[in-house]
Design an enzyme around this catalytic site. Structure first.
Site, PDB file in Angstrom:
ATOM      1  N   LYS A  22     -13.888  17.337 -20.431  1.00  0.00           N
ATOM      2  CA  LYS A  22     -14.247  17.364 -19.003  1.00  0.00           C
ATOM      3  C   LYS A  22     -15.316  16.349 -18.775  1.00  0.00           C
ATOM      4  CE  LYS A  22     -17.533  20.409 -18.052  1.00  0.00           C
ATOM      5  NZ  LYS A  22     -18.767  19.734 -17.432  1.00  0.00           N
ATOM      6  N   ASN A  23     -16.174  16.375 -19.759  1.00  0.00           N
ATOM      7  CA  ASN A  23     -17.540  15.296 -19.532  1.00  0.00           C
ATOM      8  C   ASN A  23     -16.789  13.595 -19.807  1.00  0.00           C
ATOM      9  OD1 ASN A  23     -18.882  17.420 -18.727  1.00  0.00           O
ATOM     10  ND2 ASN A  23     -19.853  17.498 -20.464  1.00  0.00           N
ATOM     11  N   CYS A 120     -30.822  23.720 -11.436  1.00  0.00           N
ATOM     12  CA  CYS A 120     -29.708  24.316 -11.528  1.00  0.00           C
ATOM     13  C   CYS A 120     -30.057  25.310 -12.780  1.00  0.00           C
ATOM     14  CB  CYS A 120     -28.310  23.373 -11.889  1.00  0.00           C
ATOM     15  SG  CYS A 120     -28.258  23.081 -13.828  1.00  0.00           S
ATOM     16  N   ARG A 125     -32.574  18.944 -14.051  1.00  0.00           N
ATOM     17  CA  ARG A 125     -31.782  18.000 -13.724  1.00  0.00           C
ATOM     18  C   ARG A 125     -32.284  16.889 -12.806  1.00  0.00           C
ATOM     19  NH1 ARG A 125     -26.955  20.493 -15.460  1.00  0.00           N
ATOM     20  NH2 ARG A 125     -26.129  18.468 -15.939  1.00  0.00           N
ATOM     21  N   ASP A 308     -24.528  21.550 -25.540  1.00  0.00           N
ATOM     22  CA  ASP A 308     -23.565  22.312 -24.964  1.00  0.00           C
ATOM     23  C   ASP A 308     -22.581  23.246 -25.830  1.00  0.00           C
ATOM     24  OD1 ASP A 308     -23.781  21.058 -22.495  1.00  0.00           O
ATOM     25  OD2 ASP A 308     -22.204  19.565 -22.710  1.00  0.00           O
ATOM     26  N   ARG A 400     -15.146  26.219 -14.793  1.00  0.00           N
ATOM     27  CA  ARG A 400     -15.551  24.864 -14.045  1.00  0.00           C
ATOM     28  C   ARG A 400     -15.007  23.903 -15.319  1.00  0.00           C
ATOM     29  NH1 ARG A 400     -21.732  24.023 -12.628  1.00  0.00           N
ATOM     30  NH2 ARG A 400     -20.902  21.941 -12.472  1.00  0.00           N
TER      31      ARG A 400
HETATM   32  N1  EPU Z   1     -33.184  13.547 -17.335  1.00  0.00           N
HETATM   33  C1  EPU Z   1     -34.318  13.249 -16.803  1.00  0.00           C
HETATM   34  N2  EPU Z   1     -34.054  12.063 -15.602  1.00  0.00           N
HETATM   35  C2  EPU Z   1     -32.613  11.508 -15.285  1.00  0.00           C
HETATM   36  C3  EPU Z   1     -31.551  12.155 -15.842  1.00  0.00           C
HETATM   37  C4  EPU Z   1     -31.979  13.025 -16.950  1.00  0.00           C
HETATM   38  O1  EPU Z   1     -35.469  13.221 -16.798  1.00  0.00           O
HETATM   39  O2  EPU Z   1     -32.611  10.662 -14.484  1.00  0.00           O
HETATM   40  C5  EPU Z   1     -33.378  14.486 -18.294  1.00  0.00           C
HETATM   41  C6  EPU Z   1     -32.759  15.880 -18.107  1.00  0.00           C
HETATM   42  O3  EPU Z   1     -33.456  16.498 -17.245  1.00  0.00           O
HETATM   43  C7  EPU Z   1     -32.529  16.343 -19.460  1.00  0.00           C
HETATM   44  C8  EPU Z   1     -32.055  15.023 -20.321  1.00  0.00           C
HETATM   45  O4  EPU Z   1     -32.775  13.857 -19.603  1.00  0.00           O
HETATM   46  O5  EPU Z   1     -33.634  17.063 -19.987  1.00  0.00           O
HETATM   47  C9  EPU Z   1     -30.597  14.791 -20.551  1.00  0.00           C
HETATM   48  O6  EPU Z   1     -29.962  14.945 -19.486  1.00  0.00           O
HETATM   49  P1  EPU Z   1     -28.665  14.170 -19.277  1.00  0.00           P
HETATM   50  O7  EPU Z   1     -28.871  13.048 -18.269  1.00  0.00           O
HETATM   51  O8  EPU Z   1     -28.231  13.487 -20.539  1.00  0.00           O
HETATM   52  O9  EPU Z   1     -27.601  15.201 -18.635  1.00  0.00           O
HETATM   53  P2  EPU Z   1     -26.363  15.067 -17.816  1.00  0.00           P
HETATM   54  O10 EPU Z   1     -25.935  13.740 -17.841  1.00  0.00           O
HETATM   55  O11 EPU Z   1     -26.909  15.548 -16.591  1.00  0.00           O
HETATM   56  C10 EPU Z   1     -24.434  15.841 -19.331  1.00  0.00           C
HETATM   57  C11 EPU Z   1     -23.516  16.432 -19.443  1.00  0.00           C
HETATM   58  C12 EPU Z   1     -23.959  17.931 -19.743  1.00  0.00           C
HETATM   59  C13 EPU Z   1     -24.739  18.100 -21.117  1.00  0.00           C
HETATM   60  C14 EPU Z   1     -25.829  16.870 -21.124  1.00  0.00           C
HETATM   61  C15 EPU Z   1     -26.471  16.668 -22.388  1.00  0.00           C
HETATM   62  C16 EPU Z   1     -21.746  15.697 -17.958  1.00  0.00           C
HETATM   63  C17 EPU Z   1     -21.106  15.545 -16.676  1.00  0.00           C
HETATM   64  N3  EPU Z   1     -22.766  16.707 -18.070  1.00  0.00           N
HETATM   65  O12 EPU Z   1     -25.562  16.124 -18.315  1.00  0.00           O
HETATM   66  O13 EPU Z   1     -22.872  18.920 -19.997  1.00  0.00           O
HETATM   67  O14 EPU Z   1     -24.947  19.057 -21.367  1.00  0.00           O
HETATM   68  O15 EPU Z   1     -25.077  15.544 -20.622  1.00  0.00           O
HETATM   69  O16 EPU Z   1     -25.447  16.474 -23.571  1.00  0.00           O
HETATM   70  O17 EPU Z   1     -21.565  14.876 -18.784  1.00  0.00           O
HETATM   71  C18 EPU Z   1     -21.594  21.003 -19.577  1.00  0.00           C
HETATM   72  O18 EPU Z   1     -20.816  20.462 -19.794  1.00  0.00           O
HETATM   73  O19 EPU Z   1     -22.005  22.452 -19.642  1.00  0.00           O
HETATM   74  C19 EPU Z   1     -22.938  20.010 -19.541  1.00  0.00           C
HETATM   75  C20 EPU Z   1     -24.149  20.955 -18.951  1.00  0.00           C
END
Ligand code: EPU
Length: 435
Positions: A22-23, A120, A125, A308, A400
């Site tokens: 998915k990701n 969330c 996030r 995850d 999801r």
């Molecule tokens: N963060 C910031 N600022 C930003 C972006 C992120 O402070 O602009 C922080 C977040 O709050 C968090 C950390 O950085 O503490 C890491 O977040 P990241 O941006 O890596 O998460 P994401 O990209 O929103 C993806 C996956 C998640 C997975 C995380 C971590 C997708 C669509 N989602 O989320 O997947 O948990 O990386 O590996 O790729 C899931 O599949 O259940 C899921 C939540």
């Protein structure tokens, strides 16, 4: 809302096939926004977030075809024109990764308007790093009325150092940089296999990217990208969830169509817990053999242990002899499953980002509530070893990100069935017909 009814105590035996990630699929679908030619994606998982992304792209003017029958895991996305480069709050609030369209839209259309995601169930996030990065590429950003608006004549290559490692942030800027003028160097990037998979697709589309999968990614911007065909990598989190399911239930499960190279951290944790596994280049066999050994766990960015998989590993820890300490370092609020596991008889205490699990506990069946995708997976796992029949509410969280999970688990011996909420189905049908 649908529910799962699960009767515990059955060992999982046989073969289960892993779906596409998915990701990886979500950013690859967003990448189709970068070209006016069709992008064909294979091994797309049939999960709710893919449907949401399809709706999101269609609302912008894209043609999104999902295959049928044997081709049901293929999608063709054609963004010939994008008259409405916007992502509404209605869609972004249900799926935060919708913000992945921000970079590609501003790069292709010179303009994008995307709802800010808000908090969330697993944490706040924020998307400040996406916004800061796009500003470095020359986009003018305005945040008002809950939306972020980005505009630029043409993005300009730049050197960007992420303050914190972010998966979708890396993907968003990587996509934007492909069409920027000149070279972009992204530093402190996420190294997840899903980032490398996206870069593979982008390179097939004519982008010039080097270093994806390492902390430094270099992108030489090009004027135009073309269509391409790409196969999405297997879902390492689904594979990891099946590994724990096989182990926990004392089963013998062959998990096929996966990439064990992406499962290193999970496999080595399972080994520490006393679980036997055997890998081939595209499968892993897990042989559950109670009792398990307690072991500590820290979630980290790839190649560390994935956040995850934290909730699912906690279900295993409840069945290990001794004390396991699990520290969640990525999201501040990812312990929503704990209270439900405690209601099933687990001994877990949470302090800040640390959970202390004392095992082994005999889990007993209960009615429990799913709060997010991976929390749901941990409750399914716990219910499969609890005595009696558990009822899991709000399984739409599970839908999801896990494709036909109950059919896959039933196929290897689990006693799991879905109780449909026919009234909700009728309401959904009426809403579709009204459009
Ligand atoms: N963060 C910031 N600022 C930003 C972006 C992120 O402070 O602009 C922080 C977040 O709050 C968090 C950390 O950085 O503490 C890491 O977040 P990241 O941006 O890596 O998460 P994401 O990209 O929103 C993806 C996956 C998640 C997975 C995380 C971590 C997708 C669509 N989602 O989320 O997947 O948990 O990386 O590996 O790729 C899931 O599949 O259940 C899921 C939540």
């Amino acid at each position: 809302m649908d529910k799962f009814v699960i009767r515990g105590g059955e060992p999982l035996l046989g073969t289960v096939r892993v779906s596409g990630a998915k990701n990886a699929a979500l950013p690859c679908m967003a990448a189709a926004l970068l070209t006016d030619q069709p992008v064909i994606l294979e091994n797309i998982p049939q999960v709710r977030d893919i449907q949401t992304t399809r709706n999101l792209l269609a609302a912008m003017g894209a043609e999104v075809e999902l295959g049928y029958g044997r081709a049901q895991h293929r999608t063709t996305i054609h963004c010939a024109t994008l008259p409405s480069p916007e992502a509404s709050y209605e869609l972004v609030k249900t799926m935060r990764s919708s913000t992945l369209v921000l970079g590609p839209l501003v790069a292709r259309c010179g303009h994008a308007r995307v709802s800010l995601p808000g908090g969330c169930a697993i944490g706040s996030r924020p998307i400040d790093l996406h916004i800061k990065g796009l500003e470095s590429l020359g986009a003018k950003i305005v945040q008002e009325h809950g939306y972020v608006t980005a505009s630029a004549d043409r993005l300009q290559g730049a050197e960007i150092v992420f303050d914190k490692i972010t998966v979708t942030g890396t993907e968003d800027l990587l996509m934007a940089a492909t069409l920027a003028e000149g070279e972009t160097i992204l530093q402190n990037c996420a190294r997840e296999p899903e980032v490398a998979d996206l870069a593979d697709l982008l390179n097939k589309m004519g982008a010039k990217i080097e270093g994806a999968g390492t902390p430094t990614i270099r992108v030489q911007g090009v004027a135009k990208l073309k269509g391409a065909k790409h196969r999405i990598i297997p879902d390492r989190i689904e594979a990891g969830t099946f590994l724990i399911a096989g182990a926990l239930t004392g089963g013998d499960l062959n998990i096929t169509n996966c990439d064990p190279a992406h499962l290193d951290a999970i496999l080595s944790k399972l080994k520490q817990a006393g679980v036997k596994t055997k890998s081939t280049p595209d499968s892993v066999r897990v042989m559950g053999d109670n009792p398990f050994t307690a072991s500590d766990l820290n979630t980290e960015e790839y190649p560390g242990f994935p956040t995850d998989m934290q909730a699912q590993f906690m279900a295993l820890a409840t069945q290990a002899e001794g004390t396991s300490i699990i520290t969640e370092n990525i999201f501040e609020n990812r312990f929503m499953h704990v209270q439900e596991l405690v209601r099933m008889g687990a001994d877990i205490r949470v302090e800040g980002r640390t959970a202390t699990i004392r095992g082994k506990s005999q889990l007993s069946s209960a009615a429990v509530m799913c709060s997010d995708l991976r929390a749901s997976a941990s409750l399914v796992l716990a219910a499969m070893v609890a005595d009696g029949e558990s009822i899991l509410d709000r399984v739409y969280h599970m839908d999801r990100g896990y494709e036909r999970i109950e059919e896959k688990l039933r196929g290897v011996g689990a006693q799991i069935r879905r109780m449909r909420n026919v009234f909700a189905d009728r309401r959904e049908l009426a809403a579709v017909e009204a459009h």
